[in-house]
Design a protein around this motif. Structure first.
Motif, PDB file in Angstrom:
ATOM      1  N   MET A 126      37.377 -21.581  20.018  1.00 45.43           N
ATOM      2  CA  MET A 126      36.557 -20.490  19.488  1.00 45.43           C
ATOM      3  C   MET A 126      35.215 -21.020  19.037  1.00 45.43           C
ATOM      4  O   MET A 126      35.126 -22.048  18.364  1.00 45.43           O
ATOM      5  CB  MET A 126      37.290 -19.830  18.289  1.00 45.43           C
ATOM      6  CG  MET A 126      36.518 -18.699  17.686  1.00 45.43           C
ATOM      7  SD  MET A 126      37.224 -18.137  16.105  1.00 45.43           S
ATOM      8  CE  MET A 126      36.785 -19.421  14.997  1.00 45.43           C
ATOM      9  N   LYS A 127      34.224 -20.294  19.432  1.00 41.30           N
ATOM     10  CA  LYS A 127      32.882 -20.705  19.003  1.00 41.30           C
ATOM     11  C   LYS A 127      32.487 -19.888  17.795  1.00 41.30           C
ATOM     12  O   LYS A 127      32.544 -18.657  17.815  1.00 41.30           O
ATOM     13  CB  LYS A 127      31.898 -20.449  20.165  1.00 41.30           C
ATOM     14  CG  LYS A 127      30.447 -20.732  19.836  1.00 41.30           C
ATOM     15  CD  LYS A 127      30.083 -22.212  20.114  1.00 41.30           C
ATOM     16  CE  LYS A 127      28.676 -22.511  19.631  1.00 41.30           C
ATOM     17  NZ  LYS A 127      28.676 -23.237  18.362  1.00 41.30           N
ATOM     18  N   ILE A 128      32.108 -20.582  16.682  1.00 40.51           N
ATOM     19  CA  ILE A 128      31.716 -19.861  15.464  1.00 40.51           C
ATOM     20  C   ILE A 128      30.216 -19.664  15.444  1.00 40.51           C
ATOM     21  O   ILE A 128      29.439 -20.616  15.543  1.00 40.51           O
ATOM     22  CB  ILE A 128      32.148 -20.647  14.199  1.00 40.51           C
ATOM     23  CG1 ILE A 128      33.668 -20.841  14.187  1.00 40.51           C
ATOM     24  CG2 ILE A 128      31.684 -19.927  12.928  1.00 40.51           C
ATOM     25  CD1 ILE A 128      34.161 -21.785  13.126  1.00 40.51           C
ATOM     26  N   ASN A 129      29.810 -18.412  15.381  1.00 40.50           N
ATOM     27  CA  ASN A 129      28.385 -18.104  15.284  1.00 40.50           C
ATOM     28  C   ASN A 129      28.074 -17.465  13.932  1.00 40.50           C
ATOM     29  O   ASN A 129      27.182 -17.886  13.226  1.00 40.50           O
ATOM     30  CB  ASN A 129      27.958 -17.124  16.389  1.00 40.50           C
ATOM     31  CG  ASN A 129      27.919 -17.791  17.750  1.00 40.50           C
ATOM     32  OD1 ASN A 129      27.435 -18.927  17.855  1.00 40.50           O
ATOM     33  ND2 ASN A 129      28.445 -17.120  18.742  1.00 40.50           N
ATOM     34  N   LYS A 130      28.877 -16.462  13.604  1.00 38.90           N
ATOM     35  CA  LYS A 130      28.572 -15.653  12.432  1.00 38.90           C
ATOM     36  C   LYS A 130      29.629 -15.866  11.357  1.00 38.90           C
ATOM     37  O   LYS A 130      30.821 -15.814  11.657  1.00 38.90           O
ATOM     38  CB  LYS A 130      28.541 -14.171  12.857  1.00 38.90           C
ATOM     39  CG  LYS A 130      27.633 -13.302  12.024  1.00 38.90           C
ATOM     40  CD  LYS A 130      27.759 -11.844  12.485  1.00 38.90           C
ATOM     41  CE  LYS A 130      26.836 -11.544  13.664  1.00 38.90           C
ATOM     42  NZ  LYS A 130      26.887 -10.101  14.025  1.00 38.90           N
ATOM     43  N   ILE A 131      29.178 -16.169  10.127  1.00 45.60           N
ATOM     44  CA  ILE A 131      30.132 -16.398   9.030  1.00 45.60           C
ATOM     45  C   ILE A 131      29.806 -15.451   7.867  1.00 45.60           C
ATOM     46  O   ILE A 131      28.631 -15.336   7.486  1.00 45.60           O
ATOM     47  CB  ILE A 131      30.063 -17.856   8.528  1.00 45.60           C
ATOM     48  CG1 ILE A 131      30.431 -18.833   9.668  1.00 45.60           C
ATOM     49  CG2 ILE A 131      30.986 -18.065   7.323  1.00 45.60           C
ATOM     50  CD1 ILE A 131      30.225 -20.289   9.347  1.00 45.60           C
ATOM     51  N   LEU A 132      30.836 -14.778   7.357  1.00 41.55           N
ATOM     52  CA  LEU A 132      30.672 -13.907   6.175  1.00 41.55           C
ATOM     53  C   LEU A 132      31.215 -14.645   4.954  1.00 41.55           C
ATOM     54  O   LEU A 132      32.386 -15.025   4.915  1.00 41.55           O
ATOM     55  CB  LEU A 132      31.426 -12.575   6.371  1.00 41.55           C
ATOM     56  CG  LEU A 132      31.474 -11.611   5.180  1.00 41.55           C
ATOM     57  CD1 LEU A 132      30.054 -11.162   4.770  1.00 41.55           C
ATOM     58  CD2 LEU A 132      32.338 -10.390   5.497  1.00 41.55           C
ATOM     59  N   VAL A 133      30.290 -14.908   3.988  1.00 41.04           N
ATOM     60  CA  VAL A 133      30.691 -15.593   2.754  1.00 41.04           C
ATOM     61  C   VAL A 133      30.893 -14.535   1.661  1.00 41.04           C
ATOM     62  O   VAL A 133      29.987 -13.742   1.410  1.00 41.04           O
ATOM     63  CB  VAL A 133      29.624 -16.603   2.311  1.00 41.04           C
ATOM     64  CG1 VAL A 133      30.006 -17.245   0.970  1.00 41.04           C
ATOM     65  CG2 VAL A 133      29.445 -17.693   3.375  1.00 41.04           C
ATOM     66  N   VAL A 134      32.101 -14.522   1.043  1.00 38.98           N
ATOM     67  CA  VAL A 134      32.395 -13.508   0.017  1.00 38.98           C
ATOM     68  C   VAL A 134      32.759 -14.220  -1.286  1.00 38.98           C
ATOM     69  O   VAL A 134      33.754 -14.949  -1.351  1.00 38.98           O
ATOM     70  CB  VAL A 134      33.576 -12.597   0.454  1.00 38.98           C
ATOM     71  CG1 VAL A 134      33.725 -11.416  -0.512  1.00 38.98           C
ATOM     72  CG2 VAL A 134      33.372 -12.092   1.881  1.00 38.98           C
ATOM     73  N   ASP A 135      31.900 -14.050  -2.325  1.00 39.97           N
ATOM     74  CA  ASP A 135      32.191 -14.631  -3.647  1.00 39.97           C
ATOM     75  C   ASP A 135      31.362 -13.899  -4.684  1.00 39.97           C
ATOM     76  O   ASP A 135      30.200 -13.581  -4.427  1.00 39.97           O
ATOM     77  CB  ASP A 135      31.848 -16.122  -3.661  1.00 39.97           C
ATOM     78  CG  ASP A 135      32.627 -16.861  -4.753  1.00 39.97           C
ATOM     79  OD1 ASP A 135      33.299 -17.874  -4.395  1.00 39.97           O
ATOM     80  OD2 ASP A 135      32.538 -16.464  -5.935  1.00 39.97           O
ATOM     81  N   ASP A 136      31.951 -13.621  -5.835  1.00 39.37           N
ATOM     82  CA  ASP A 136      31.187 -12.908  -6.860  1.00 39.37           C
ATOM     83  C   ASP A 136      30.304 -13.857  -7.652  1.00 39.37           C
ATOM     84  O   ASP A 136      29.402 -13.439  -8.356  1.00 39.37           O
ATOM     85  CB  ASP A 136      32.138 -12.104  -7.777  1.00 39.37           C
ATOM     86  CG  ASP A 136      33.146 -13.001  -8.474  1.00 39.37           C
ATOM     87  OD1 ASP A 136      33.464 -14.072  -7.869  1.00 39.37           O
ATOM     88  OD2 ASP A 136      33.570 -12.671  -9.582  1.00 39.37           O
ATOM     89  N   GLU A 137      30.555 -15.184  -7.582  1.00 40.01           N
ATOM     90  CA  GLU A 137      29.696 -16.165  -8.245  1.00 40.01           C
ATOM     91  C   GLU A 137      28.501 -16.461  -7.336  1.00 40.01           C
ATOM     92  O   GLU A 137      28.644 -17.034  -6.258  1.00 40.01           O
ATOM     93  CB  GLU A 137      30.458 -17.470  -8.508  1.00 40.01           C
ATOM     94  CG  GLU A 137      31.408 -17.412  -9.684  1.00 40.01           C
ATOM     95  CD  GLU A 137      30.694 -17.223 -11.015  1.00 40.01           C
ATOM     96  OE1 GLU A 137      29.459 -17.566 -11.080  1.00 40.01           O
ATOM     97  OE2 GLU A 137      31.293 -16.731 -11.975  1.00 40.01           O
ATOM     98  N   GLU A 138      27.340 -16.072  -7.795  1.00 42.80           N
ATOM     99  CA  GLU A 138      26.185 -16.187  -6.919  1.00 42.80           C
ATOM    100  C   GLU A 138      25.828 -17.633  -6.628  1.00 42.80           C
ATOM    101  O   GLU A 138      25.353 -17.951  -5.532  1.00 42.80           O
ATOM    102  CB  GLU A 138      24.977 -15.447  -7.521  1.00 42.80           C
ATOM    103  CG  GLU A 138      24.168 -14.778  -6.422  1.00 42.80           C
ATOM    104  CD  GLU A 138      22.713 -14.608  -6.804  1.00 42.80           C
ATOM    105  OE1 GLU A 138      22.477 -13.998  -7.856  1.00 42.80           O
ATOM    106  OE2 GLU A 138      21.840 -15.096  -6.062  1.00 42.80           O
ATOM    107  N   THR A 139      26.038 -18.543  -7.597  1.00 45.12           N
ATOM    108  CA  THR A 139      25.711 -19.954  -7.362  1.00 45.12           C
ATOM    109  C   THR A 139      26.486 -20.492  -6.174  1.00 45.12           C
ATOM    110  O   THR A 139      25.966 -21.238  -5.352  1.00 45.12           O
ATOM    111  CB  THR A 139      26.054 -20.809  -8.606  1.00 45.12           C
ATOM    112  OG1 THR A 139      27.370 -20.494  -9.037  1.00 45.12           O
ATOM    113  CG2 THR A 139      25.076 -20.580  -9.729  1.00 45.12           C
ATOM    114  N   ILE A 140      27.766 -20.031  -6.083  1.00 46.27           N
ATOM    115  CA  ILE A 140      28.614 -20.520  -4.995  1.00 46.27           C
ATOM    116  C   ILE A 140      28.234 -19.911  -3.658  1.00 46.27           C
ATOM    117  O   ILE A 140      28.025 -20.606  -2.664  1.00 46.27           O
ATOM    118  CB  ILE A 140      30.105 -20.257  -5.334  1.00 46.27           C
ATOM    119  CG1 ILE A 140      30.503 -21.212  -6.481  1.00 46.27           C
ATOM    120  CG2 ILE A 140      31.011 -20.480  -4.117  1.00 46.27           C
ATOM    121  CD1 ILE A 140      31.876 -20.978  -7.043  1.00 46.27           C
ATOM    122  N   SER A 141      28.104 -18.572  -3.642  1.00 44.33           N
ATOM    123  CA  SER A 141      27.783 -17.927  -2.363  1.00 44.33           C
ATOM    124  C   SER A 141      26.407 -18.379  -1.829  1.00 44.33           C
ATOM    125  O   SER A 141      26.218 -18.595  -0.638  1.00 44.33           O
ATOM    126  CB  SER A 141      27.846 -16.403  -2.517  1.00 44.33           C
ATOM    127  OG  SER A 141      26.869 -15.970  -3.436  1.00 44.33           O
TER     128      SER A 141
END
Lengths: 122, 569
Positions: A1-16
């Protein structure tokens, strides 16, 4: 599988924002969501290859988000990597039950996250 | 316990996660900064290497202090980096006044020109001065506080090479002067060569005059055929010598550019007829057919130098006759007016059936003193063809030769002869006869010359009085004024002929009307003009030929309106 698009989900803004910056630098297209509902909406509309998903989220927790993604026809094959500070056995089991492909526990360094991502690319 | 501790553990993990990412981020930033720092260091090193390695001195001056100097600056003025960096600028000047002066000079240059470009002998640390060019500009035109960058160029080497250049120029000027002197020397030598030739010809002609004259007189007195033969040989040799002297003189004139051609109307037909008939005896002697083919379109009269043209024809004809033993020598003359651009060109071809000339010799044939072995045997000056070549060039033409060994040689001459104006009067042919029964004063320092003239004149019933020099002649003329003509040598001791003539012409007595004919071995035609200008009425060159003498006497007597009685011989 080729990864192109990643969705990052986190409520801590420093982490996301850190993850977003690092992944963007490596050439991925990165989307960021700060709560569960937004995460589901973005997953359905943008069809990411991978979702990096925190469990403790406002409005809808990570297990629910994962279940919705895996239940949808268009996103059922999207790779969901759960990233959580919850490390109890039942908590991990909940994640796996929700259909996640990998359950990673915090704290974790970015190099490790990247290594797991790459393992999905093979 | 696990449920109790779970949230704390969870929070701890969240904090740790943030901490780890923060560390990672910080590490990354440090890495980036380290890279940037390395890059900066590298460019600074490069920058310093370039500036430091520059031979020119470079310095940054801010607030009146040296902020930085390069190696060039250190090398030029002798101060160390540590001694100057941070030090006030006046430190390098031996006294504050000088520093103030140069500072003002820099400010005013910057204010008037917007740039600094000053030549100045800067003080070296050791005390001596270094000639430099100082240029400078502010780091930021709008912010004086950022200081100024100056560049210092050492002129010592340039000044040295300037000095060397000046010395070189001096040397060359000297060399030029030497060559100018050498040229002058050569010119002087040439002039003296010319003078030498003129003198030599004079010296040679004088005794030849005597020899020819005496030979002529003896020939008239002897009947013995053997003696006549000997005398004729003597005459021939003497003629040859005269010709040789004439050739040498001609050639030296041509070489020195003194040969001037006449531009007079003359009879072209007559010239060729005369030339061929004059040399006819040499052809008849040896059974050679000498022919003149004069194209009927050849104009009769043209402008030019008939004497020199005749010389060309004589030289070529003489040359051919010298080498041909049997067969023919032909002279073809035709105008080239049908050819475009050759309207005034006359073509003369002298062709013979002689032995021909080998190709090797043909190349050198127009050089001076170039004679084949045959030429040496047959006699000749070795100058004839060289002179002919030069004369044709002077006449705006050229000469070409073609030859086949065993078959013969042909010389083709082209000369430019201008169209002659219609003559208003037809000159009658002058037959030169001896002038008889007059009275002459002969002035000559050489007894034998006087004798020859005396015998010649006496034979024609003249009354003759002799003088040894100009002064003696004047003394005679004081008492005796009844001379028809004075025959005056030019080069004489005590008083020369020109001076004597001048005194005669200036005297109030009737002797001033007596025509004076110069008799001289001065053979240049410029001499003739000089004599005639000096008031001498006539001129006969030595050795004196009777017909020349009679011709000249006739002419001067006609001029002075004392028509002599001409009786037929």
């Amino acid at each position: 599988m080729k990864i192109n698009k990643i969705l990052v989900v986190d409520d801590e803004e420093t982490i996301s924002s850190y993850l977003g910056r690092k992944l963007t630098k490596l050439g991925y297209e990165v989307l960021v969501a700060g709560d569960g509902e937004t995460a589901v909406d973005m997953a359905f509309s943008s069809l990411p290859d991978v979702v990096l998903l925190d469990v403790k989220l406002p409005r809808m927790n990570g297990y629910e988000v994962c279940r919705k993604i895996k239940a949808n026809e268009n996103t059922r094959f999207t790779t969901v990597i759960m990233l959580s500070a919850k490390t109890q056995g039942n908590e991990i089991q909940q994640g796996l039950d929700a259909g996640c492909d990998l359950y990673l526990t915090k704290p974790i360094g970015f190099p490790d996250i990247l290594q797991h991502l790459k393992s999905f690319e093979k | 316990m696990s449920t109790k501790h779970s949230p704390n553990d969870e929070d701890e993990r969240r904090r740790l996660q943030e901490y780890i990412f923060g560390l990672e981020d910080a590490n990354e930033r440090i890495e980036t900064l380290t890279n940037e720092h390395e890059a900066l260091k590298n460019s600074l090193e490069l920058f310093l290497a370039v500036l430091g390695g520059t031979i020119q001195g470079i310095t940054l001056i801010r607030d009146g202090r040296f902020l930085w100097i390069n190696h060039g600056f250190i090398d030029i003025l002798g101060w160390d980096f540590e001694q100057l960096c941070g030090a006030r600028v006046e430190k390098i000047f031996p006294n504050p006044d000088e520093f103030q002066r140069i500072k003002e000079q820099i400010s005013s240059a910057f204010l008037t020109d917007g740039q600094i470009n000053i030549q100045y002998n800067f003080p070296h640390k050791e005390g001596h001065r270094v000639p430099c060019l100082l240029t400078g500009r502010p780091v930021d035109v709008n912010d004086e506080s950022k200081g100024m960058v100056f560049s210092l160029t050492d002129f010592t080497e340039q000044e040295k090479s300037n000095r060397e250049l000046k010395q070189e120029i001096k040397k060359r000027i000297l060399a030029q002067e030497v060559s100018v002197r050498a040229i002058e020397e050569a010119e002087r030598a040439n002039r003296s060569k010319s003078d030498f030739l003129a003198k030599m010809s004079h010296e040679l002609r004088t005794p030849l005059n005597a020899i020819e004259g005496i030979a002529q007189l003896i020939k008239e007195r002897v009947n013995d055929p053997q003696s006549v033969d000997l005398i004729e040989h003597l005459e021939k040799s003497s003629h040859h010598l005269v010709a040789l002297i004439g050739d040498i003189l001609d050639f030296s004139k041509i070489e020195s550019g003194k040969m001037e051609l006449e531009h007079v109307r003359f009879d072209l037909w007559g010239l060729f007829n005369e030339a061929v008939s004059t040399l006819g005896y040499r052809a008849m002697d040896r059974d050679i057919c000498l022919k003149l083919n004069l194209d009927s379109r050849t104009p009769r009269y043209r402008m030019g130098d008939p004497i020199r043209l005749k010389q060309i024809v004589f030289n070529l004809l003489g040359n051919s006759l010298k080498f041909v033993d049997r067969g023919s020598v032909t002279v073809d003359v035709r105008p080239l007016h049908d050819h475009p651009g050759c309207a005034d060109i006359l073509e003369i071809v002298v062709a013979d059936t002689g032995p021909g000339i080998p190709a090797q010799a043909l190349k050198k044939i127009f050089g001076k003193f170039e004679q084949g072995a045959e030429g040496v045997r047959k006699g000749g000056t070795g100058l004839g063809l060289a002179i002919t070549n030069e004369l044709t060039k002077l006449m705006g033409g050229n000469i070409q030769v073609s030859s086949t060994v065993g078959k013969g040689t042909a010389f083709t001459v082209h000369v430019k002869l201008d169209e002659a104006p219609e003559s208003t009067e037809q000159k009658p042919q002058v037959v030169i006869e001896p002038v008889r029964n007059l009275r002459a004063l002969i002035v000559d320092d050489v007894p034998v010359n006087r004798m020859v003239l005396r015998l010649l004149l006496k034979k024609n019933d003249w009354d003759v009085v002799e003088a040894q020099n100009g002064l003696e002649a004047l003394q005679i003329l004081e008492k005796d004024v009844t001379f028809d003509v004075i025959l005056m040598d030019i080069s004489m001791p005590v008083m020369d002929g020109e001076t004597a003539n001048q005194k005669i012409k200036e005297s109030g007595s009737p002797i001033k009307d007596i025509p004076v004919v110069a008799l001289t071995a001065h053979a240049f035609s410029s001499d003739r003009e000089r004599f005639l200008k000096a008031g001498l009425q006539g001129y006969v060159s030595k050795p004196v030929r009777p017909e020349d003498l009679w011709g000249e006497i006739n002419r001067v007597l006609k001029q002075t309106n004392l028509e002599p009685t001409i009786r037929s011989c």
